[in-house]
Motif scaffolding. Structure first.
Motif, PDB file in Angstrom:
ATOM      1  N   GLY A  55       0.790  -1.228   0.000  1.00  0.00           N
ATOM      2  CA  GLY A  55       0.000   0.000   0.000  1.00  0.00           C
ATOM      3  C   GLY A  55       0.825   1.282   0.000  1.00  0.00           C
ATOM      4  O   GLY A  55       0.363   2.315   0.448  1.00  0.00           O
ATOM      5  N   ILE A  57       3.433   4.037  -2.327  1.00  0.00           N
ATOM      6  CA  ILE A  57       3.580   4.378  -3.739  1.00  0.00           C
ATOM      7  C   ILE A  57       4.893   5.087  -4.025  1.00  0.00           C
ATOM      8  O   ILE A  57       5.357   5.899  -3.228  1.00  0.00           O
ATOM      9  CB  ILE A  57       2.397   5.221  -4.241  1.00  0.00           C
ATOM     10  N   PRO A 104      14.500   6.815   6.141  1.00  0.00           N
ATOM     11  CA  PRO A 104      13.903   7.908   6.925  1.00  0.00           C
ATOM     12  C   PRO A 104      12.446   8.158   6.561  1.00  0.00           C
ATOM     13  O   PRO A 104      11.681   8.660   7.374  1.00  0.00           O
ATOM     14  CB  PRO A 104      14.755   9.122   6.546  1.00  0.00           C
ATOM     15  N   LEU A 108       6.969   7.606   7.956  1.00  0.00           N
ATOM     16  CA  LEU A 108       5.964   8.663   7.911  1.00  0.00           C
ATOM     17  C   LEU A 108       4.817   8.314   6.970  1.00  0.00           C
ATOM     18  O   LEU A 108       4.788   7.260   6.371  1.00  0.00           O
ATOM     19  CB  LEU A 108       6.641   9.966   7.475  1.00  0.00           C
ATOM     20  N   TYR A 112       4.746  11.224   1.719  1.00  0.00           N
ATOM     21  CA  TYR A 112       6.158  11.575   1.808  1.00  0.00           C
ATOM     22  C   TYR A 112       6.987  10.682   0.897  1.00  0.00           C
ATOM     23  O   TYR A 112       7.936  11.137   0.262  1.00  0.00           O
ATOM     24  CB  TYR A 112       6.672  11.480   3.241  1.00  0.00           C
ATOM     25  N   ARG A 303     -11.120   0.753  -8.342  1.00  0.00           N
ATOM     26  CA  ARG A 303      -9.887   0.877  -7.582  1.00  0.00           C
ATOM     27  C   ARG A 303      -9.060  -0.406  -7.577  1.00  0.00           C
ATOM     28  O   ARG A 303      -7.851  -0.376  -7.455  1.00  0.00           O
ATOM     29  CB  ARG A 303     -10.215   1.303  -6.147  1.00  0.00           C
TER      30      ARG A 303
ATOM     31  N   ASN B  47      -4.642   3.817  24.767  1.00  0.00           N
ATOM     32  CA  ASN B  47      -3.706   4.187  23.710  1.00  0.00           C
ATOM     33  C   ASN B  47      -2.342   4.580  24.269  1.00  0.00           C
ATOM     34  O   ASN B  47      -1.319   4.388  23.616  1.00  0.00           O
ATOM     35  CB  ASN B  47      -4.275   5.317  22.855  1.00  0.00           C
ATOM     36  N   TYR B  53      -0.173   6.478  21.870  1.00  0.00           N
ATOM     37  CA  TYR B  53       0.080   7.860  22.278  1.00  0.00           C
ATOM     38  C   TYR B  53       1.291   7.891  23.207  1.00  0.00           C
ATOM     39  O   TYR B  53       1.506   6.979  23.992  1.00  0.00           O
ATOM     40  CB  TYR B  53      -1.108   8.436  23.057  1.00  0.00           C
ATOM     41  N   ASN B  86     -13.190   0.652  17.947  1.00  0.00           N
ATOM     42  CA  ASN B  86     -13.847   0.754  16.643  1.00  0.00           C
ATOM     43  C   ASN B  86     -13.224  -0.186  15.618  1.00  0.00           C
ATOM     44  O   ASN B  86     -13.082   0.137  14.459  1.00  0.00           O
ATOM     45  CB  ASN B  86     -13.832   2.196  16.138  1.00  0.00           C
ATOM     46  N   GLN B  88     -10.131  -2.740  14.325  1.00  0.00           N
ATOM     47  CA  GLN B  88      -9.042  -2.560  13.361  1.00  0.00           C
ATOM     48  C   GLN B  88      -8.784  -3.924  12.748  1.00  0.00           C
ATOM     49  O   GLN B  88      -7.896  -4.662  13.164  1.00  0.00           O
ATOM     50  CB  GLN B  88      -7.788  -2.028  14.048  1.00  0.00           C
TER      51      GLN B  88
ATOM     52  N   TYR C  29      -4.336  20.941   1.846  1.00  0.00           N
ATOM     53  CA  TYR C  29      -3.981  19.943   2.858  1.00  0.00           C
ATOM     54  C   TYR C  29      -4.754  20.182   4.150  1.00  0.00           C
ATOM     55  O   TYR C  29      -5.284  19.262   4.763  1.00  0.00           O
ATOM     56  CB  TYR C  29      -2.479  19.985   3.118  1.00  0.00           C
ATOM     57  N   ASP C  33      -6.727  17.111   4.124  1.00  0.00           N
ATOM     58  CA  ASP C  33      -5.678  16.106   4.302  1.00  0.00           C
ATOM     59  C   ASP C  33      -5.169  15.545   2.979  1.00  0.00           C
ATOM     60  O   ASP C  33      -4.461  14.549   2.968  1.00  0.00           O
ATOM     61  CB  ASP C  33      -6.159  14.939   5.166  1.00  0.00           C
ATOM     62  N   VAL C  35      -2.821  15.799  -0.267  1.00  0.00           N
ATOM     63  CA  VAL C  35      -1.676  16.488  -0.846  1.00  0.00           C
ATOM     64  C   VAL C  35      -1.909  16.525  -2.339  1.00  0.00           C
ATOM     65  O   VAL C  35      -1.924  15.489  -3.003  1.00  0.00           O
ATOM     66  CB  VAL C  35      -0.360  15.763  -0.517  1.00  0.00           C
ATOM     67  N   ALA C  89     -11.082   7.468   0.233  1.00  0.00           N
ATOM     68  CA  ALA C  89     -10.173   6.512  -0.405  1.00  0.00           C
ATOM     69  C   ALA C  89      -8.840   6.527   0.336  1.00  0.00           C
ATOM     70  O   ALA C  89      -8.500   7.503   0.991  1.00  0.00           O
ATOM     71  CB  ALA C  89      -9.970   6.886  -1.864  1.00  0.00           C
ATOM     72  N   VAL C  91      -4.863   6.860   1.111  1.00  0.00           N
ATOM     73  CA  VAL C  91      -3.918   7.903   0.701  1.00  0.00           C
ATOM     74  C   VAL C  91      -3.324   7.601  -0.673  1.00  0.00           C
ATOM     75  O   VAL C  91      -3.236   8.485  -1.523  1.00  0.00           O
ATOM     76  CB  VAL C  91      -2.786   8.035   1.744  1.00  0.00           C
ATOM     77  N   VAL C  92      -2.950   6.340  -0.882  1.00  0.00           N
ATOM     78  CA  VAL C  92      -2.306   5.984  -2.146  1.00  0.00           C
ATOM     79  C   VAL C  92      -3.218   6.297  -3.332  1.00  0.00           C
ATOM     80  O   VAL C  92      -2.769   6.834  -4.348  1.00  0.00           O
ATOM     81  CB  VAL C  92      -1.927   4.489  -2.158  1.00  0.00           C
ATOM     82  N   MET C 229       7.108  21.369   3.449  1.00  0.00           N
ATOM     83  CA  MET C 229       7.577  20.393   4.419  1.00  0.00           C
ATOM     84  C   MET C 229       8.640  20.976   5.337  1.00  0.00           C
ATOM     85  O   MET C 229       8.652  20.732   6.538  1.00  0.00           O
ATOM     86  CB  MET C 229       8.180  19.229   3.667  1.00  0.00           C
ATOM     87  N   MET C 233       4.405  20.844   7.486  1.00  0.00           N
ATOM     88  CA  MET C 233       3.219  20.598   6.644  1.00  0.00           C
ATOM     89  C   MET C 233       1.955  21.132   7.327  1.00  0.00           C
ATOM     90  O   MET C 233       1.671  20.802   8.473  1.00  0.00           O
ATOM     91  CB  MET C 233       3.110  19.095   6.418  1.00  0.00           C
ATOM     92  N   LEU C 274      13.268  15.028   6.551  1.00  0.00           N
ATOM     93  CA  LEU C 274      12.705  13.763   7.015  1.00  0.00           C
ATOM     94  C   LEU C 274      13.616  13.098   8.037  1.00  0.00           C
ATOM     95  O   LEU C 274      13.170  12.515   9.015  1.00  0.00           O
ATOM     96  CB  LEU C 274      12.475  12.816   5.838  1.00  0.00           C
ATOM     97  N   PRO C 278      11.139  15.740  11.122  1.00  0.00           N
ATOM     98  CA  PRO C 278       9.958  15.447  10.306  1.00  0.00           C
ATOM     99  C   PRO C 278       8.820  16.452  10.500  1.00  0.00           C
ATOM    100  O   PRO C 278       7.976  16.573   9.635  1.00  0.00           O
ATOM    101  CB  PRO C 278       9.535  14.062  10.765  1.00  0.00           C
ATOM    102  N   THR C 287      -0.987  13.850  16.701  1.00  0.00           N
ATOM    103  CA  THR C 287      -1.383  12.592  17.298  1.00  0.00           C
ATOM    104  C   THR C 287      -2.497  12.001  16.458  1.00  0.00           C
ATOM    105  O   THR C 287      -3.509  12.641  16.235  1.00  0.00           O
ATOM    106  CB  THR C 287      -1.886  12.814  18.728  1.00  0.00           C
ATOM    107  N   GLU C 288      -2.253  10.800  15.985  1.00  0.00           N
ATOM    108  CA  GLU C 288      -3.258  10.175  15.146  1.00  0.00           C
ATOM    109  C   GLU C 288      -4.388   9.631  16.000  1.00  0.00           C
ATOM    110  O   GLU C 288      -4.163   9.038  17.039  1.00  0.00           O
ATOM    111  CB  GLU C 288      -2.609   9.039  14.358  1.00  0.00           C
ATOM    112  N   ARG C 289      -5.610   9.876  15.572  1.00  0.00           N
ATOM    113  CA  ARG C 289      -6.757   9.373  16.318  1.00  0.00           C
ATOM    114  C   ARG C 289      -6.964   7.897  15.982  1.00  0.00           C
ATOM    115  O   ARG C 289      -6.814   7.477  14.859  1.00  0.00           O
ATOM    116  CB  ARG C 289      -8.013  10.143  15.930  1.00  0.00           C
ATOM    117  N   VAL C 290      -7.345   7.140  17.012  1.00  0.00           N
ATOM    118  CA  VAL C 290      -7.611   5.723  16.768  1.00  0.00           C
ATOM    119  C   VAL C 290      -9.052   5.417  17.137  1.00  0.00           C
ATOM    120  O   VAL C 290      -9.492   5.819  18.192  1.00  0.00           O
ATOM    121  CB  VAL C 290      -6.692   4.831  17.604  1.00  0.00           C
TER     122      VAL C 290
END
Lengths: 319, 259, 290
Positions: A55, A57, A104, A108, A112, A303, B47, B53, B86, B88, C29, C33, C35, C89, C91-92, C229, C233, C274, C278, C287-290
């Motif tokens: 997944g 690219i 690196p 991310l 990137y 897709r 988390n 986190y 939720n 995963q 962005y 979100d 790019v 969809a 990101v890719v 960047m 970002m 990077l 970063p 912080t990414e939400r889960v």
């Protein structure tokens, strides 16, 4: 009835295509087209591993093809390596660069990698264009003969240059497909597909996401490098176009057209987009228009790509 | 020695304290439940414990070792496993493959062996598959093994996630609302499964809204409200605690008033 | 000394263009979100359409206005036809869509215009101004001034107007914004229009200096992204500073090292950022939400 595994089925179909297609060739020229399809198919199989499985690219994979190709042109002259070993050197350089660039970045978010590989591809093609003393610049450079056909002739197997490269690249594609299919069902391949599905969940089952993405990136770079070497060796000539931005875009488009998640699908995509300019001479004029359109349409409406969508439809009808 | 011990854990998002100074302990075979109204910080706490986190303060000790903020995949190899509120699930894989993925740490090996389909790679994959099939049978999903994971019902996916988490043979298992969205029969099954797992010596940390389930199976209950621990103790004690009743019923009443 | 000053001037000029591209990236962005890899094509279109309209006999200011409006309309179309249908969809897929759009626009520009390199007259003549011991083109001042004006304009828009605040709210939390009655589809439309318009403006201002052709977009995209960047970002101030920095580094590289390999600067900066930071200069940890 024992069911054929998807892997064996794919390999059988591919082998049959390689062997049977020449029966329908209107002229010897089509051996060349066939060989070109196989080479592109091989490069795109690498994209399947990176994009379809993991997944991620890359928009600069042509850079690795360029490294593989120019290694075959330069290493025999400057280092005295036989062309086959030069291709191996290309693989080593491509793999090492992919590792250095990918390390690196792959920790991310996805875009990137896209941007960094885009920059990488542009950089490689710039070096190839500008270092004239070494690479011959935009005009390209001669690539020494692989020498294998001469060897075969000594052993009593006399085939034309077109036939030789057709079957040589066909075999290379079969090996490449076999490896990619092995990977798919292996622990590593499963982990790659898992992180594609959910990175968070992949982490919680102990998958080192960054490391696995890096492995996929390096493996796919090696595919591109080998494809570049094969292209250079059969043309006995190479220009910086092989590393150009549009070549990277072609690879991605071939994969998403046929189906980036399916080895056979991606090779089908390579076949279609390689054949198109041969059949439609005006295609070259509109290449960018068509490639851009295919990329957008596939991602919006189909897709999974042509082949997986088709198979799903057929299977749906069976049940 | 305590298996999992959390000391003074806290985190803030944009200046707002989501979790503040929470401590708790879980021993092998114990089921510790974290309860509290919505937004009390339960999932945020999970988390932080599971390395998703980075806490701003406090620490997480696993078998006495400081593992605060360690990457989730490293925690997994040290025996921590979890499920998600939720879900995963690897939607792009079959049910069986999802379960096998749980065996990643046991089945991984040399990439080259995987690329070339060497016997060592096949052996690892076969062992993982056998283990995964056994686990699917344990959660009652053996007949769905070859289906695409995305096609399962919500309750089945919850069980699949638990199976995947168990595949790690965890020492500590974090379950985030395992019974949410499940009907009475499914809840009963999950209830039994959790009890069995705990009986086999796994330390379980549970976030759950179903109070009956919590009161039935917990050995210890921790109550959070607005990010802080307001009470803890045995289920019976906690349910009588006035502060808990106020926080809990208060919000329940508010919820009723809204609805 | 005069040499250094000369390099700094040319760095600020191209840097202003990169800053505008970086701001374009940032707007989209933040709103979605996404790019948008087609960002550089907006710059190309700004230059090409202006040239085309100017050739057709329109006065330059009018030609520029046409170019900016047409490109903004194209940005909105891109969002409606290609980005919105693919909401949610991976990101890719979004990357492939926007890079596909970029390649498509290049291909279309080849057909509609041509494959030649073009330019049009500078706005205030070509007589260089002497500053200390160096010279600067009046057009450079237009470009640098343009970048600063756009930045201030955006800042006022996002902090002082109701619509601007709605866009900011959407970027913070899409669902919450919807709940309080903000039309997030409109916010997306607006973001693409703004971003494409700003890109086109960059093309209009820069073309008398940098020239334009159907294939210049991807380079602008790469450098603008590197700027965004470097600054961090999603941070507008970062985009401005980052864009100027990329331009300066590039000009100094061209001056003191190699004019061929100034093109490598963006890539090297991306890698270094990077590696070492970063989050960029002004970014915050996310912080990414889960």
């Amino acid at each position: 009835m024992p069911r054929l595994s998807a892997k064996s089925a794919t390999l059988l179909v591919l082998a049959a295509l390689v062997v049977v297609s020449p029966l329908f060739f209107p002229s010897g020229y089509y051996y060349r087209v066939g060989a070109l399809i196989f080479v592109n198919g091989l490069a795109v199989t690498g994209i399947v591993i990176l994009t379809g499985y993991a997944g991620q690219i890359s928009l600069g994979h042509a850079g690795f093809a360029g490294i593989g190709g120019y290694a075959c042109a330069l290493a025999p002259v400057h280092l005295g390596l036989p062309p086959a070993l030069a291709a191996v050197l290309g693989v080593l350089i491509s793999g090492a660069l992919a590792y250095l660039v990918g390390r690196p970045i792959l920790r991310l978010k996805g875009y990137y990698l896209a941007v960094a590989t885009l920059g990488f591809g542009i950089l490689v093609s710039m070096v190839l264009n500008n270092e004239r003393q070494l690479t011959g610049g935009p005009d390209g450079i001669i690539v020494p003969d692989l020498g294998l056909r001469g060897l075969l002739k000594d052993w009593g197997l006399n085939i034309s240059n077109g036939e030789f490269w057709y079957f040589f690249c066909g075999i290379a594609l079969l090996i490449g497909a076999w490896i990619a299919l092995n990977l798919r069902q292996s622990p590593t391949g499963r982990a790659l597909r898992a992180l594609h599905g959910s990175e968070i969940a992949a982490q919680t089952v102990g998958i080192d996401v960054a490391r696995l993405k890096l492995q996929a990136f390096v493996i796919s770079a090696v595919y591109a490098s080998v494809a570049g070497s094969l292209l250079a060796l059969q043309n006995k000539f190479i220009t910086p176009d092989v590393a150009g931005f549009m070549h990277s875009i072609e690879m991605v488009t071939m994969a998403v057209l046929g189906g980036a998640g399916s080895v056979l699908g991606a090779i089908l995509g390579a076949g279609v987009l390689t054949l198109l300019p041969q059949v439609l001479t005006v295609f070259a004029e509109f290449e960018q228009l068509v490639l851009g359109l295919v990329m957008m349409l596939m991602m919006i409406f189909l897709r999974e790509g042509l082949l997986p969508s088709l198979l799903r439809k057929l299977r749906g009808r069976d049940e | 020695m305590t298996l999992l011990s959390i000391e003074g854990l806290g985190i803030a998002f944009g200046g707002i304290k989501a979790v503040h100074d929470v401590s708790l302990k879980v021993d092998p075979g114990e089921i510790v439940s974290i309860i509290g109204p919505n937004g009390a910080g339960k999932t945020t706490l999970f988390n932080m414990i599971s390395g998703i986190y980075q806490p701003d303060s406090g620490c997480v000790l696993l078998e006495g070792e400081d593992v605060t903020g360690m990457a989730p995949f490293r925690l997994a190899s040290r025996g921590m496993s979890r499920t998600f509120q939720n879900l995963q699930i690897f939607q792009n894989m079959t049910v069986l493959e999802n379960a096998i993925a749980g065996f990643h740490l046991q089945e991984r090996g040399a990439v080259l062996a995987d690329l070339l389909h060497l016997p060592s790679s096949r052996r690892r994959a076969r062992a993982a598959e056998a283990g995964a099939r056994a686990l699917l049978a344990r959660v009652g999903l053996e007949r769905a093994a070859d289906r695409e994971a995305g096609s399962l019902s919500y309750g089945s996916l919850k069980r699949l996630e638990i199976a995947r988490a168990l595949a790690l043979r965890p020492k500590v298992l974090l379950l985030d609302e395992p019974a949410a969205g499940c009907n009475a029969v499914e809840t009963e099954e999950i209830d039994q499964l959790i009890a069995e797992v705990a009986a086999s010596g796994v330390a379980i940390l549970l976030v759950e809204h179903d109070m009956k389930l919590v009161m039935r199976i917990s050995s210890h209950v921790v109550v959070l409200d607005q990010g802080e621990k307001i009470a803890e103790g045995a289920p019976a004690e906690v349910s009588r605690d006035p502060a808990v009743i106020a926080a809990y019923l208060g919000s329940e009443e508010a919820a009723h008033a809204d609805g | 000394m005069s040499e250094l000053l000369q390099f700094l001037f040319s760095g600020l000029t191209v840097g202003a263009v990169y800053a505008l591209v970086a701001l374009g990236f940032t707007i989209i962005y933040n709103a979605s979100d996404v790019v948008n890899f087609a960002q550089g094509e907006f710059v190309m279109l700004g230059g090409m359409i202006t040239w085309f309209a100017y050739q057709a006999g329109l006065p330059l200011p009018l030609a520029a206005l046409v170019a900016i409006l047409a490109t903004a309309a194209l940005g909105v179309t891109l969002n409606k036809l290609a980005i919105e249908p693919a909401r949610g969809a991976p990101v890719v897929s979004l990357i492939i869509i926007t890079i596909g759009a970029s390649v498509f626009i290049q291909g279309a520009a080849q057909q509609v215009f041509d494959k030649q390199i073009h330019s049009f007259p500078a706005f205030s003549g070509d007589t260089p101004l002497r500053v200390l011991e160096a010279t600067i083109q009046p057009q450079s001042l237009w470009v640098i001034g343009g970048a600063l004006v756009v930045f201030v304009g955006l800042w006022l828009f996002f902090t002082r107007t109701l619509i601007g605040r709605a866009v900011l709210a959407t970027s913070n939390n899409r669902l919450a914004a919807q709940l309080v009655g903000i039309n997030t589809n409109f916010v997306m439309t607006l973001s693409f229009a703004l971003s494409a318009g700003i890109g086109a403006l960059a093309g209009v201002l820069a073309t008398p200096i940098t020239l334009t052709a159907y294939n210049v977009g991807i380079g602008f995209a790469l450098k603008g992204f590197a700027g965004a960047m470097l600054g961090g970002m999603g941070n507008p101030k970062g985009a401005l500073v980052g864009g100027f920095l990329i331009g300066l580094i590039e000009a100094l590289t061209a001056g003191y090292l190699s004019s061929t390999y100034k093109e490598a600067v963006a890539f090297v900066v991306i890698l270094l950022v990077l590696f070492f930071m970063p989050q960029g200069l002004f970014g915050s940890k996310s912080t990414e939400r889960v």
